[in-house]
Design a protein around this motif. Structure first.
Motif, mmCIF file in Angstrom:
data_model
loop_
_atom_site.group_PDB
_atom_site.id
_atom_site.type_symbol
_atom_site.label_atom_id
_atom_site.label_comp_id
_atom_site.label_asym_id
_atom_site.label_seq_id
_atom_site.Cartn_x
_atom_site.Cartn_y
_atom_site.Cartn_z
ATOM 1 N N GLY A 75 0.814 -1.218 0.000
ATOM 2 C CA GLY A 75 0.000 0.000 0.000
ATOM 3 C C GLY A 75 0.845 1.266 0.000
ATOM 4 N N VAL A 76 1.848 1.305 0.877
ATOM 5 C CA VAL A 76 2.715 2.493 0.929
ATOM 6 C C VAL A 76 3.537 2.599 -0.349
ATOM 7 N N ALA A 77 3.962 1.468 -0.907
ATOM 8 C CA ALA A 77 4.729 1.499 -2.158
ATOM 9 C C ALA A 77 3.903 2.069 -3.292
ATOM 10 N N ILE A 78 2.665 1.617 -3.409
ATOM 11 C CA ILE A 78 1.795 2.134 -4.481
ATOM 12 C C ILE A 78 1.497 3.610 -4.270
ATOM 13 N N MET A 79 1.291 3.995 -3.014
ATOM 14 C CA MET A 79 1.036 5.412 -2.727
ATOM 15 C C MET A 79 2.265 6.270 -3.064
ATOM 16 N N ALA A 80 3.471 5.767 -2.743
ATOM 17 C CA ALA A 80 4.695 6.526 -3.051
ATOM 18 C C ALA A 80 4.936 6.619 -4.545
ATOM 19 N N LEU A 81 4.585 5.573 -5.272
ATOM 20 C CA LEU A 81 4.768 5.602 -6.723
ATOM 21 C C LEU A 81 3.728 6.481 -7.418
ATOM 22 N N ALA A 82 2.483 6.394 -6.976
ATOM 23 C CA ALA A 82 1.397 7.105 -7.664
ATOM 24 C C ALA A 82 1.163 8.517 -7.128
ATOM 25 N N PHE A 83 1.272 8.686 -5.806
ATOM 26 C CA PHE A 83 0.958 9.980 -5.183
ATOM 27 C C PHE A 83 2.086 10.414 -4.248
ATOM 28 N N PRO A 84 3.260 10.747 -4.776
ATOM 29 C CA PRO A 84 4.392 11.095 -3.903
ATOM 30 C C PRO A 84 4.146 12.353 -3.062
ATOM 31 N N ASP A 85 3.454 13.341 -3.629
ATOM 32 C CA ASP A 85 3.203 14.583 -2.879
ATOM 33 C C ASP A 85 2.326 14.322 -1.655
ATOM 34 N N GLN A 86 1.276 13.543 -1.831
ATOM 35 C CA GLN A 86 0.350 13.270 -0.730
ATOM 36 C C GLN A 86 1.033 12.457 0.378
ATOM 37 N N LEU A 87 1.895 11.515 0.004
ATOM 38 C CA LEU A 87 2.611 10.722 1.004
ATOM 39 C C LEU A 87 3.548 11.607 1.813
ATOM 40 N N TYR A 88 4.278 12.480 1.139
ATOM 41 C CA TYR A 88 5.199 13.384 1.831
ATOM 42 C C TYR A 88 4.426 14.341 2.740
ATOM 43 N N ASP A 89 3.313 14.845 2.251
ATOM 44 C CA ASP A 89 2.488 15.763 3.032
ATOM 45 C C ASP A 89 1.901 15.083 4.262
ATOM 46 N N ILE A 103 11.029 10.055 -3.739
ATOM 47 C CA ILE A 103 9.877 9.391 -3.141
ATOM 48 C C ILE A 103 9.427 8.230 -4.023
ATOM 49 N N ARG A 104 9.507 8.404 -5.323
ATOM 50 C CA ARG A 104 9.158 7.296 -6.218
ATOM 51 C C ARG A 104 10.194 6.171 -6.141
ATOM 52 N N ALA A 109 11.578 0.708 -4.021
ATOM 53 C CA ALA A 109 12.257 -0.148 -3.044
ATOM 54 C C ALA A 109 11.239 -0.856 -2.154
ATOM 55 N N LEU A 110 10.214 -0.131 -1.743
ATOM 56 C CA LEU A 110 9.167 -0.743 -0.913
ATOM 57 C C LEU A 110 8.412 -1.823 -1.669
ATOM 58 N N SER A 114 8.011 -5.600 -0.596
ATOM 59 C CA SER A 114 6.677 -6.195 -0.460
ATOM 60 C C SER A 114 6.588 -7.532 -1.199
ATOM 61 N N LEU A 115 7.317 -7.670 -2.309
ATOM 62 C CA LEU A 115 7.346 -8.956 -3.013
ATOM 63 C C LEU A 115 7.965 -10.041 -2.136
ATOM 64 N N ILE A 116 9.005 -9.678 -1.405
ATOM 65 C CA ILE A 116 9.611 -10.617 -0.463
ATOM 66 C C ILE A 116 8.597 -11.006 0.609
ATOM 67 N N MET A 117 7.859 -10.019 1.109
ATOM 68 C CA MET A 117 6.866 -10.290 2.154
ATOM 69 C C MET A 117 5.745 -11.203 1.638
ATOM 70 N N TRP A 118 5.287 -10.958 0.419
ATOM 71 C CA TRP A 118 4.231 -11.801 -0.144
ATOM 72 C C TRP A 118 4.715 -13.234 -0.333
ATOM 73 N N ASN A 119 5.948 -13.396 -0.805
ATOM 74 C CA ASN A 119 6.488 -14.752 -0.990
ATOM 75 C C ASN A 119 6.711 -15.457 0.337
ATOM 76 N N ALA A 120 7.141 -14.722 1.347
ATOM 77 C CA ALA A 120 7.353 -15.324 2.674
ATOM 78 C C ALA A 120 6.030 -15.763 3.297
#
Length: 189
Positions: A75-89, A103-104, A109-110, A114-120
């Motif tokens: 969720g945070v990764a998608i938010m940082a990729l799609a909405f960097p301004d809102q995440l920083y704010d 931020i992107r 990186a996130l 997250s791919l590691i977390m899903w596989n684990a």
């Protein structure tokens, strides 16, 4: 001179002969219990070890924590990729950021973590689960230190950043707890 023909080959039916199979298994040393009380079905499993022996006895709530972590990282990764301004704010209470690229990159990186977390989440291997929990704890520790340093440098305390610090400290504790619980040796009964 006539060549002698060899006699027809006699086929041995040892695989269908139960007594012969049991004798073979006894000679190989498989089929009976070993010192640990395990029954090996083949010599290969006896030599290499039984996979069931290495199965993780999971602590209560581990899979829920892994699911929460995977969803949170994604969720945070998608938010940082799609909405960097809102995440920083949301974190630093500042309207604009000078560049969206860092931020992107953080979001990328996130997403990788997250791919590691899903596989684990879908594995039963103790080593992979422990490494994913350690990765998670290290990430949260680095994020905690970087956010703390940013707050000290700016000498402003933003509510979102303080909430982030408290949540990261809690996440570090939970990840380390599960890391050690998964690594514990089960008690012999």
């Amino acid at each position: 001179m006539a060549a002698k023909q060899p006699p027809p080959l006699m086929k041995k039916h040892s695989q269908t002969d139960l007594v012969s199979r049991l004798k073979t298994r006894k000679i190989l040393g498989v089929g009976g219990e070993d010192d640990d009380g395990e029954v090996h079905r083949s010599k290969i499993s006896q030599v290499l070890g039984n996979e069931i022996k290495f199965a993780v006895r999971e602590p209560l709530g581990l899979r829920v924590w892994q699911l929460v972590s995977a969803v949170m990282f994604s969720g945070v990764a998608i938010m940082a990729l799609a909405f960097p301004d809102q995440l920083y704010d949301a974190i630093f209470d500042e309207e604009s950021v000078s560049s969206k690229t860092p931020i992107r990159l953080y979001g990328g990186a996130l997403l990788s973590i997250s791919l590691i977390m899903w596989n684990a989440l879908y594995t039963a291997e103790k080593v992979i689960i422990r490494w994913s929990l350690l990765t998670e704890a290290c990430y949260f520790a680095v994020q905690f230190l970087v956010t703390t340093a940013s707050l000290v440098e700016s000498s402003r305390i933003a509510t979102g950043a303080v909430l982030l610090l408290v949540s990261r400290a809690l996440f570090i504790l939970i990840s380390i707890y599960y890391y050690y619980q998964v690594g514990r040796r089960p008690k012999k009964v």
